[in-house]
Design an enzyme around this catalytic site. Structure first.
Site, PDB file in Angstrom:
ATOM      1  N   GLN A 324      27.283  15.155 -19.991  1.00  0.00           N
ATOM      2  CA  GLN A 324      26.086  14.887 -20.805  1.00  0.00           C
ATOM      3  C   GLN A 324      25.788  13.387 -20.803  1.00  0.00           C
ATOM      4  N   GLY A 395      17.669  24.542 -24.529  1.00  0.00           N
ATOM      5  CA  GLY A 395      16.474  25.326 -24.833  1.00  0.00           C
ATOM      6  C   GLY A 395      15.479  24.552 -25.666  1.00  0.00           C
ATOM      7  N   GLU A 418      -3.618   5.598  -9.888  1.00  0.00           N
ATOM      8  CA  GLU A 418      -3.470   4.195  -9.516  1.00  0.00           C
ATOM      9  C   GLU A 418      -2.782   4.078  -8.171  1.00  0.00           C
TER      10      GLU A 418
HETATM   11  C1  LIG Z   1      -1.357   0.252 -18.564  1.00  0.00           C
HETATM   12  C2  LIG Z   1      -1.534   1.672 -18.255  1.00  0.00           C
HETATM   13  C3  LIG Z   1      -0.867   2.395 -19.337  1.00  0.00           C
HETATM   14  C4  LIG Z   1      -1.054   3.664 -19.573  1.00  0.00           C
HETATM   15  C5  LIG Z   1      -1.986   4.526 -18.849  1.00  0.00           C
HETATM   16  C6  LIG Z   1      -2.586   5.488 -19.823  1.00  0.00           C
HETATM   17  C7  LIG Z   1      -3.252   6.532 -19.434  1.00  0.00           C
HETATM   18  C8  LIG Z   1      -3.436   6.841 -17.993  1.00  0.00           C
HETATM   19  C9  LIG Z   1      -4.697   7.565 -17.742  1.00  0.00           C
HETATM   20  C10 LIG Z   1      -5.326   7.526 -16.564  1.00  0.00           C
HETATM   21  C11 LIG Z   1      -4.876   6.682 -15.431  1.00  0.00           C
HETATM   22  C12 LIG Z   1      -5.463   5.326 -15.512  1.00  0.00           C
HETATM   23  C13 LIG Z   1      -6.019   4.801 -14.486  1.00  0.00           C
HETATM   24  C14 LIG Z   1      -6.040   5.459 -13.137  1.00  0.00           C
HETATM   25  C15 LIG Z   1      -7.256   5.002 -12.437  1.00  0.00           C
HETATM   26  C16 LIG Z   1      -7.211   5.239 -10.983  1.00  0.00           C
HETATM   27  O1  LIG Z   1      -6.450   6.037 -10.451  1.00  0.00           O
HETATM   28  S1  LIG Z   1      -8.303   4.235 -10.145  1.00  0.00           S
HETATM   29  C17 LIG Z   1      -8.176   4.728  -8.475  1.00  0.00           C
HETATM   30  C18 LIG Z   1      -6.853   4.264  -7.874  1.00  0.00           C
HETATM   31  N1  LIG Z   1      -6.924   4.459  -6.474  1.00  0.00           N
HETATM   32  C19 LIG Z   1      -6.061   3.887  -5.628  1.00  0.00           C
HETATM   33  O2  LIG Z   1      -5.090   3.254  -6.005  1.00  0.00           O
HETATM   34  C20 LIG Z   1      -6.365   4.066  -4.174  1.00  0.00           C
HETATM   35  C21 LIG Z   1      -5.130   3.797  -3.318  1.00  0.00           C
HETATM   36  N2  LIG Z   1      -5.543   3.374  -1.983  1.00  0.00           N
HETATM   37  C22 LIG Z   1      -5.704   2.032  -1.693  1.00  0.00           C
HETATM   38  O3  LIG Z   1      -5.500   1.166  -2.489  1.00  0.00           O
HETATM   39  C23 LIG Z   1      -6.133   1.717  -0.272  1.00  0.00           C
HETATM   40  O4  LIG Z   1      -6.671   2.808   0.403  1.00  0.00           O
HETATM   41  C24 LIG Z   1      -4.941   1.218   0.555  1.00  0.00           C
HETATM   42  C25 LIG Z   1      -4.510  -0.067   0.025  1.00  0.00           C
HETATM   43  C26 LIG Z   1      -3.794   2.203   0.421  1.00  0.00           C
HETATM   44  C27 LIG Z   1      -5.352   1.062   1.986  1.00  0.00           C
HETATM   45  O5  LIG Z   1      -6.287   0.011   1.986  1.00  0.00           O
HETATM   46  P1  LIG Z   1      -7.222  -0.158   3.244  1.00  0.00           P
HETATM   47  O6  LIG Z   1      -8.078  -1.302   3.011  1.00  0.00           O
HETATM   48  O7  LIG Z   1      -7.869   1.176   3.524  1.00  0.00           O
HETATM   49  O8  LIG Z   1      -6.286  -0.454   4.525  1.00  0.00           O
HETATM   50  P2  LIG Z   1      -5.012  -1.347   4.743  1.00  0.00           P
HETATM   51  O9  LIG Z   1      -5.096  -1.811   6.150  1.00  0.00           O
HETATM   52  O10 LIG Z   1      -3.786  -0.624   4.331  1.00  0.00           O
HETATM   53  O11 LIG Z   1      -5.204  -2.621   3.795  1.00  0.00           O
HETATM   54  C28 LIG Z   1      -5.973  -3.703   4.309  1.00  0.00           C
HETATM   55  C29 LIG Z   1      -5.399  -4.990   3.830  1.00  0.00           C
HETATM   56  O12 LIG Z   1      -5.704  -5.106   2.439  1.00  0.00           O
HETATM   57  C30 LIG Z   1      -4.530  -5.306   1.711  1.00  0.00           C
HETATM   58  N3  LIG Z   1      -4.697  -4.619   0.428  1.00  0.00           N
HETATM   59  C31 LIG Z   1      -4.864  -3.284   0.261  1.00  0.00           C
HETATM   60  N4  LIG Z   1      -4.983  -3.003  -1.069  1.00  0.00           N
HETATM   61  C32 LIG Z   1      -4.916  -4.190  -1.715  1.00  0.00           C
HETATM   62  C33 LIG Z   1      -4.986  -4.575  -3.094  1.00  0.00           C
HETATM   63  N5  LIG Z   1      -5.115  -3.655  -4.093  1.00  0.00           N
HETATM   64  N6  LIG Z   1      -4.921  -5.886  -3.399  1.00  0.00           N
HETATM   65  C34 LIG Z   1      -4.770  -6.792  -2.404  1.00  0.00           C
HETATM   66  N7  LIG Z   1      -4.681  -6.525  -1.071  1.00  0.00           N
HETATM   67  C35 LIG Z   1      -4.756  -5.225  -0.754  1.00  0.00           C
HETATM   68  C36 LIG Z   1      -3.429  -4.737   2.546  1.00  0.00           C
HETATM   69  O13 LIG Z   1      -2.193  -5.346   2.227  1.00  0.00           O
HETATM   70  C37 LIG Z   1      -3.903  -5.109   3.932  1.00  0.00           C
HETATM   71  O14 LIG Z   1      -3.630  -6.468   4.109  1.00  0.00           O
HETATM   72  P3  LIG Z   1      -3.362  -7.010   5.581  1.00  0.00           P
HETATM   73  O15 LIG Z   1      -3.185  -8.476   5.385  1.00  0.00           O
HETATM   74  O16 LIG Z   1      -2.109  -6.302   6.065  1.00  0.00           O
HETATM   75  O17 LIG Z   1      -4.572  -6.621   6.395  1.00  0.00           O
HETATM   76  C1  LIG Z   2      -4.382  11.731 -14.319  1.00  0.00           C
HETATM   77  C2  LIG Z   2      -5.244  11.078 -13.263  1.00  0.00           C
HETATM   78  C3  LIG Z   2      -6.206  10.147 -13.646  1.00  0.00           C
HETATM   79  C4  LIG Z   2      -7.020   9.544 -12.676  1.00  0.00           C
HETATM   80  N1  LIG Z   2      -7.980   8.641 -13.083  1.00  0.00           N
HETATM   81  C5  LIG Z   2      -8.793   8.097 -12.142  1.00  0.00           C
HETATM   82  C6  LIG Z   2      -9.847   7.203 -12.529  1.00  0.00           C
HETATM   83  O1  LIG Z   2     -10.035   6.939 -13.716  1.00  0.00           O
HETATM   84  N2  LIG Z   2     -10.631   6.667 -11.561  1.00  0.00           N
HETATM   85  C7  LIG Z   2     -10.459   6.960 -10.218  1.00  0.00           C
HETATM   86  O2  LIG Z   2     -11.195   6.438  -9.385  1.00  0.00           O
HETATM   87  N3  LIG Z   2      -9.466   7.795  -9.812  1.00  0.00           N
HETATM   88  C8  LIG Z   2      -8.641   8.378 -10.744  1.00  0.00           C
HETATM   89  N4  LIG Z   2      -7.647   9.231 -10.344  1.00  0.00           N
HETATM   90  C9  LIG Z   2      -7.528   9.571  -8.919  1.00  0.00           C
HETATM   91  C10 LIG Z   2      -6.290   8.916  -8.297  1.00  0.00           C
HETATM   92  O3  LIG Z   2      -6.466   7.548  -8.232  1.00  0.00           O
HETATM   93  C11 LIG Z   2      -6.052   9.535  -6.923  1.00  0.00           C
HETATM   94  O4  LIG Z   2      -5.749  10.897  -7.113  1.00  0.00           O
HETATM   95  C12 LIG Z   2      -4.905   8.823  -6.215  1.00  0.00           C
HETATM   96  O5  LIG Z   2      -5.333   7.568  -5.790  1.00  0.00           O
HETATM   97  C13 LIG Z   2      -4.365   9.621  -5.024  1.00  0.00           C
HETATM   98  O6  LIG Z   2      -5.403   9.823  -4.083  1.00  0.00           O
HETATM   99  P1  LIG Z   2      -5.744  11.312  -3.583  1.00  0.00           P
HETATM  100  O7  LIG Z   2      -5.944  12.162  -4.773  1.00  0.00           O
HETATM  101  O8  LIG Z   2      -6.806  11.185  -2.557  1.00  0.00           O
HETATM  102  O9  LIG Z   2      -4.410  11.807  -2.894  1.00  0.00           O
HETATM  103  P2  LIG Z   2      -4.176  11.963  -1.305  1.00  0.00           P
HETATM  104  O10 LIG Z   2      -4.275  10.655  -0.665  1.00  0.00           O
HETATM  105  O11 LIG Z   2      -5.011  13.078  -0.814  1.00  0.00           O
HETATM  106  O12 LIG Z   2      -2.624  12.368  -1.348  1.00  0.00           O
HETATM  107  C14 LIG Z   2      -2.170  13.637  -0.923  1.00  0.00           C
HETATM  108  C15 LIG Z   2      -0.938  13.406  -0.025  1.00  0.00           C
HETATM  109  O13 LIG Z   2      -1.376  12.725   1.138  1.00  0.00           O
HETATM  110  C16 LIG Z   2      -0.489  11.647   1.443  1.00  0.00           C
HETATM  111  N5  LIG Z   2      -1.220  10.566   2.129  1.00  0.00           N
HETATM  112  C17 LIG Z   2      -2.509  10.204   1.929  1.00  0.00           C
HETATM  113  N6  LIG Z   2      -2.827   9.157   2.690  1.00  0.00           N
HETATM  114  C18 LIG Z   2      -1.719   8.829   3.394  1.00  0.00           C
HETATM  115  C19 LIG Z   2      -1.398   7.813   4.355  1.00  0.00           C
HETATM  116  N7  LIG Z   2      -2.294   6.907   4.753  1.00  0.00           N
HETATM  117  N8  LIG Z   2      -0.140   7.761   4.821  1.00  0.00           N
HETATM  118  C20 LIG Z   2       0.804   8.652   4.408  1.00  0.00           C
HETATM  119  N9  LIG Z   2       0.565   9.650   3.529  1.00  0.00           N
HETATM  120  C21 LIG Z   2      -0.687   9.728   3.024  1.00  0.00           C
HETATM  121  C22 LIG Z   2      -0.015  11.197   0.088  1.00  0.00           C
HETATM  122  O14 LIG Z   2       1.239  10.494   0.171  1.00  0.00           O
HETATM  123  C23 LIG Z   2       0.132  12.512  -0.681  1.00  0.00           C
HETATM  124  O15 LIG Z   2       1.438  13.046  -0.450  1.00  0.00           O
HETATM  125  C24 LIG Z   2      -6.835   9.862 -11.296  1.00  0.00           C
HETATM  126  C25 LIG Z   2      -5.863  10.796 -10.906  1.00  0.00           C
HETATM  127  C26 LIG Z   2      -5.058  11.409 -11.875  1.00  0.00           C
HETATM  128  C27 LIG Z   2      -4.015  12.398 -11.446  1.00  0.00           C
END
Ligand SMILES: CC/C=C\C/C=C\C/C=C\C/C=C\CCC(=O)SCCNC(=O)CCNC(=O)[C@H](O)C(C)(C)COP(=O)(O)OP(=O)(O)OC[C@H]1O[C@@H](n2cnc3c(N)ncnc32)[C@H](O)[C@@H]1OP(=O)(O)O
Ligand SMILES: Cc1cc2nc3c(=O)[nH]c(=O)nc-3n(C[C@H](O)[C@H](O)[C@H](O)COP(=O)(O)OP(=O)(O)OC[C@H]3O[C@@H](n4cnc5c(N)ncnc54)[C@H](O)[C@@H]3O)c2cc1C
Length: 650
Positions: A324, A395, A418
């Site tokens: 535990q 449970g 995020e």
């Molecule tokens: C405080 C919180 C506490 C509690 C929370 C409470 C409640 C929670 C409730 C809800 C949740 C709250 C918020 C959620 C909101 C969201 O989800 S918003 C949407 C979020 N979405 C994502 O995060 C998308 C993820 N994908 C990406 O960021 C990009 O697609 C990628 C970075 C994975 C790929 O980027 P691309 O430009 O397509 O291609 P890359 O070649 O990989 O990147 C190009 C170059 O840019 C650099 N880079 C990429 N991202 C960033 C960044 N964010 N900042 C700075 N630089 C970045 C990358 O390193 C590459 O650089 P190079 O020098 O190698 O070219």
């Molecule tokens: C509770 C909740 C709150 C959210 N709030 C917001 C919000 O306020 N605003 C907003 O804009 N979004 C919001 N989102 C969306 C969230 O940011 C996305 O769901 C998240 O960024 C993941 O992207 P996706 O859903 O396209 O997943 P996908 O990218 O489709 O992921 C599915 C699978 O594909 C894989 N995959 C995808 N791309 C690659 C790659 N390049 N290489 C390798 N594997 C890959 C992933 O690893 C994963 O296993 C929220 C999501 C949740 C669950």
């Protein structure tokens, strides 16, 4: 006298509190970052205790989705009367106020505070800020951050929402988008003069400010029930050739001129700043959810007696079972490791965002990699830990009365929102690969360039295992993992295209990223406890040793490889794990007391401070609608007629 001991408490938990070997209040102050932070917390707790309209009308797990939304809006409306608690000059107190009012119900306006305001603040031009920020702070503008689409969340470069300067897609997921916000920061691919300039943020009004109806050419709605966060109206938004003025593009960094000319930003990724901010804020917050679960499991494990170790000697507290302890204590140590890393990350973020505002971009890649890595590793570990804490409660852990199912559901979302964790680990890997090619790496990657590293660990006994030796051993394993991935990528790239090679090496690349992040956490943990007051050092050292030794034993293959460590050294580390757990056992309840988690936040019958669990479970069950009548109407409606018919034939 331990201030947590009160008349009427469960005697088993009082007995535990009397064993404390350290000053609990001193650990609370250290854990929360000082007296000021603690004062903030006490003010907020007292305020909410004194204002019923800020409290839940009944336990939220008994509420329907409509009730959850109503409960959330009622508290937000209540908060509007108490705007003295919303003080942008005291972010820590304000954040705690918001968190303690809404806890894990994720208020309907979470995105307004979490992303809409920060992104507006960082991406809008001074003129745009002067027009929109006052209305956004006052609440007449309520926003969200709408980036993710039904078809695209990770891959921003393929977003289908286009913002064509003067020229159909659905945003899907954004919090508050469905029913309540009237604005959104929309991330769309910008087209101007026939060229796609990539994702950019736009400030968009989506509802009528008088009637709150969706604007023409916009369809809005709720996406339906989710695993958790059902107090939030995550929604969808469909644009159909919706027009916005040119000036609604957030133009602090990039611009579109009246003739359609695109003015490039100093760095295209500055537009992604909102995601870096939330990732940097999330780590400490998610660690706190693990602290909640560990508190519940630890306190419950001291009042739950089950089984006799010695026949006839009476049932023992389940926390006396080593299994535990091993289920809970490693995650207790991770609370401290992750919280300290999250605290450090927020400090680094604050410093780097000041530099970014002054146009100094050299640290942008570093903060992106650090925030992505910590967010990915910590959210996953926290999700694992909360599940182990649920299992530790048997449970009753499966009941919402424990508070753990809500914690589990809430925390698992953080592995996706995020940024999906795997996708973010690959971002860290990209950062590492680029540092492998640099002749000189600085800061967090300096260890990659170490050429004269030792070929074996000089660990002798776990008692004498110094911080320097620990860091040397973790640097060795992280360096080996990163350079192995680098070599694999280099060799694979000789046989196929670059993107295919990257894909074929992506599992190794993620492993390397995890070791890089673990090294950061270990280094930071040791540095943090080094500055703690002496009276706290023994308990903090035991927690750090448990975290570190358990990590090494759980990944012993990486330390044994090429004979870097001998199996005897791994056995020595195992002894260190048992020793640390034994030290922690007598302080376990006092350690979780030091988190000073208010009952409003814990929301747990099993983890309540006084340990009076069983009477509490009966009180809790009374809230069940099923208990309104002794015989449920469905029995009379469906079963009684069938039973009567069967009896009549007998
Ligand atoms: C405080 C919180 C506490 C509690 C929370 C409470 C409640 C929670 C409730 C809800 C949740 C709250 C918020 C959620 C909101 C969201 O989800 S918003 C949407 C979020 N979405 C994502 O995060 C998308 C993820 N994908 C990406 O960021 C990009 O697609 C990628 C970075 C994975 C790929 O980027 P691309 O430009 O397509 O291609 P890359 O070649 O990989 O990147 C190009 C170059 O840019 C650099 N880079 C990429 N991202 C960033 C960044 N964010 N900042 C700075 N630089 C970045 C990358 O390193 C590459 O650089 P190079 O020098 O190698 O070219
Ligand atoms: C509770 C909740 C709150 C959210 N709030 C917001 C919000 O306020 N605003 C907003 O804009 N979004 C919001 N989102 C969306 C969230 O940011 C996305 O769901 C998240 O960024 C993941 O992207 P996706 O859903 O396209 O997943 P996908 O990218 O489709 O992921 C599915 C699978 O594909 C894989 N995959 C995808 N791309 C690659 C790659 N390049 N290489 C390798 N594997 C890959 C992933 O690893 C994963 O296993 C929220 C999501 C949740 C669950």
């Amino acid at each position: 006298m331990n201030s947590y001991i009160k008349e009427g408490d469960n005697p088993d938990i009082t007995e535990e509190r009397k064993k404390a070997s350290f000053n609990v209040d001193a650990l609370t102050t250290f854990y929360h970052g000082g007296d000021k932070q603690l004062q903030n917390r006490r003010e907020v707790e007292k305020y909410i205790e004194d204002h019923k309209e800020l409290q839940d009308t009944r336990p939220t797990p008994f509420m329907s989705r409509d009730e959850l939304i109503d409960n959330s809006l009622r508290k937000i409306a209540g908060m509007a009367k108490f705007n003295e608690m919303i003080d942008m000059n005291n972010i820590d107190r304000t954040t705690y106020f918001l968190q303690l009012v809404h806890v894990r119900d994720s208020m309907a306006f979470s995105l307004h505070y979490l992303m809409f305001l920060p992104v507006l603040n960082s991406q809008a031009s001074p003129d745009q800020l002067s027009e929109w920020l006052p209305k956004s702070l006052s609440g007449t503008i309520i926003g969200t951050y709408a980036q993710t689409e039904m078809g695209h969340g990770t891959n921003l470069s393929k977003l289908e929402t286009t913002a064509t300067y003067d020229p159909k897609t659905s945003k899907w997921w954004p919090g508050s988008l469905g029913k309540f916000c009237n604005h959104a920061i929309i991330v769309a691919n910008l087209w101007t003069n026939g060229v796609c300039e990539g994702p950019h943020p736009f400030f968009v009004q989506i509802r009528n400010l008088e009637t709150h109806e969706s604007l023409p050419n916009i369809k809005l709605g709720d996406i339906g029930p989710k695993l958790s966060l059902n107090g939030s109206d995550n929604g969808y938004l469909v644009f159909d050739h919706f027009r916005i003025p040119r000036n609604n593009m957030l133009m602090r960094y990039s611009k579109v001129l009246p003739d359609g000319t695109y003015v490039k930003p100093p760095n295209a990724k500055l537009a992604y700043g909102g995601m870096v901010f939330v990732r940097s804020m999330m780590v400490k917050d998610i660690a706190n959810h693990l602290a909640n679960a560990v508190t519940i499991a630890t306190r419950y494990s001291c009042v739950r007696r089950q089984g006799e170790m010695k026949i006839g000697a009476g049932e023992v507290k389940i926390l006396d079972y080593q299994t535990q302890q091993y289920r809970i204590f490693p995650f207790m140590s991770k609370v401290f490791a992750f919280r300290f890393a999250g605290q450090q990350l927020q400090e680094i973020y604050k410093e780097i965002s000041k530099e970014l505002k002054m146009g100094k971009l050299s640290q942008l890649a570093d903060i992106h990699a650090l925030s992505s890595g910590l967010k990915a590793l910590v959210t996953f570990e926290v999700q694992q830990g909360i599940e182990q804490c649920r299992l530790a409660c048997g449970g009753h852990g499966f009941s919402h009365a424990s508070g753990i199912p809500e914690l589990a559901a809430f925390s698992c979302g953080s592995c996706t929102y995020e940024g999906d964790n795997i996708v973010l680990l690959l971002q860290v890997a990209k950062f590492l690969m680029s540092n492998c090619t640099n002749s000189v790496s600085s800061g967090v990657c300096a260890y990659l360039q170490e050429k004269n590293s030792s070929k074996s660990s000089d660990l002798t006994t776990h008692q004498q295992y110094s911080d320097k030796q620990i860091i040397q051993d973790f640097e060795h394993v992280a360096r080996k993992s990163v350079l192995r991935a680098f070599d694999k990528l280099r060799l694979t790239s000789q046989t196929c295209q670059k993107h295919e090679a990257w894909n074929r090496c992506s599992v190794e690349l993620c492993k390397a990223a995890r070791w890089h992040v673990r090294l950061y956490i270990v280094r930071n943990f040791l540095a943090t406890i080094a500055i703690a007051q002496d009276e706290l050092k023994p308990v903090l050292r035991a927690l750090a040793q448990l975290f570190i030794f358990d990590l090494q034993v759980s990944n012993k293959g990486d330390f044994l490889e090429n004979g870097y460590m001998k199996i005897q050294q791994i056995e020595e580390l195992k002894e260190g794990v048992w020793q640390a757990m034994s030290t922690i056992r007598n302080d376990a309840v006092s350690i979780v007391d030091a988190f000073a988690i208010h009952e409003f936040e814990l929301k747990s019958v099993l983890g309540r401070r006084d340990g009076n669990v069983y009477p509490g479970l009966f009180e809790w069950a009374k809230h069940s609608q099923l208990n309104k009548n002794d015989v449920h109407p469905a029995f009379d409606k469906y079963l009684a007629p069938i039973i009567t018919k069967i009896r009549s034939r007998m």
